[in-house]
Design a protein around this motif. Sequence first.
Motif, PDB file in Angstrom:
ATOM      1  N   ASP A  49       0.695  -1.196   0.078  1.00 28.20           N
ATOM      2  CA  ASP A  49       0.161  -0.049   0.115  1.00 28.20           C
ATOM      3  C   ASP A  49       0.674   1.084  -0.166  1.00 28.20           C
ATOM      4  O   ASP A  49       0.287   2.352  -0.646  1.00 28.20           O
ATOM      5  CB  ASP A  49      -1.036   0.085   1.246  1.00 28.20           C
ATOM      6  CG  ASP A  49      -2.057  -0.939   1.205  1.00 28.20           C
ATOM      7  OD1 ASP A  49      -2.309  -1.427  -0.058  1.00 28.20           O
ATOM      8  OD2 ASP A  49      -3.045  -1.308   1.896  1.00 28.20           O
ATOM      9  N   GLN A  50       2.215   1.201   0.406  1.00 29.43           N
ATOM     10  CA  GLN A  50       3.089   2.323   0.345  1.00 29.43           C
ATOM     11  C   GLN A  50       3.711   2.547  -1.055  1.00 29.43           C
ATOM     12  O   GLN A  50       4.068   3.666  -1.272  1.00 29.43           O
ATOM     13  CB  GLN A  50       4.011   2.201   1.466  1.00 29.43           C
ATOM     14  CG  GLN A  50       3.875   2.210   2.929  1.00 29.43           C
ATOM     15  CD  GLN A  50       4.875   1.777   3.798  1.00 29.43           C
ATOM     16  OE1 GLN A  50       5.811   1.504   3.453  1.00 29.43           O
ATOM     17  NE2 GLN A  50       4.679   1.979   5.266  1.00 29.43           N
ATOM     18  N   GLY A 113      -1.930   3.295  -2.234  1.00 26.32           N
ATOM     19  CA  GLY A 113      -2.735   2.330  -1.289  1.00 26.32           C
ATOM     20  C   GLY A 113      -4.236   2.655  -1.599  1.00 26.32           C
ATOM     21  O   GLY A 113      -5.098   2.166  -1.003  1.00 26.32           O
TER      22      GLY A 113
END
Length: 179
Positions: A49-50, A113
């Motif tokens: 998600d980063q 994300g």
Amino acid sequence: MGFVLTRQNAPLYEVNAAFEQAVKMDPKRQLDELVIPPDLTEKFNAVRDQLVGCLYVTTEPIDANLMVVQNDSIVFNMATPTVLCELVNRNYQLLLTKEDYEEQFMPLNLTAGTTDTLFVTLKPSLSSSKQKKGKKSAWGWVARGGIVAAAAAVLYKTVVEGGDENLEELPAPPDRPSQ
């Protein structure tokens, strides 16, 4: 590797580095949460998600050609509707084309994300009756973008200038085993 490091209580930076490498190799990879334990899935998804954002692209009319371009190279070529999941902070452009419609060219903006939606309505081309049947409007863009020239230069450099001295002989296939 990240799963193994997690189970061995390795430092978090080592685990995250292994997950980052896996995500960079295959940004579209989704873990099967029925197979992978929740604690491992959670750590992997936190790293993913980063790094990765997704974009759902749909057009009117449906089944338009979507090309994702980076610099002078076509990275993806697919039909709409589709979902793009890629690493954020890359300089991508979207080119949407369909025969008898004007092409749309726009930057690809992904947010890490998240999964965003892009809906594009293509306008009918004013010169669609003048264009020959079967001719794709994307080819004009490709020629303007220099991709054809770049491909020709690479082909010339590797094939024509390379000559036969750069070619290696392939080894013969192994003998068949006897019973």
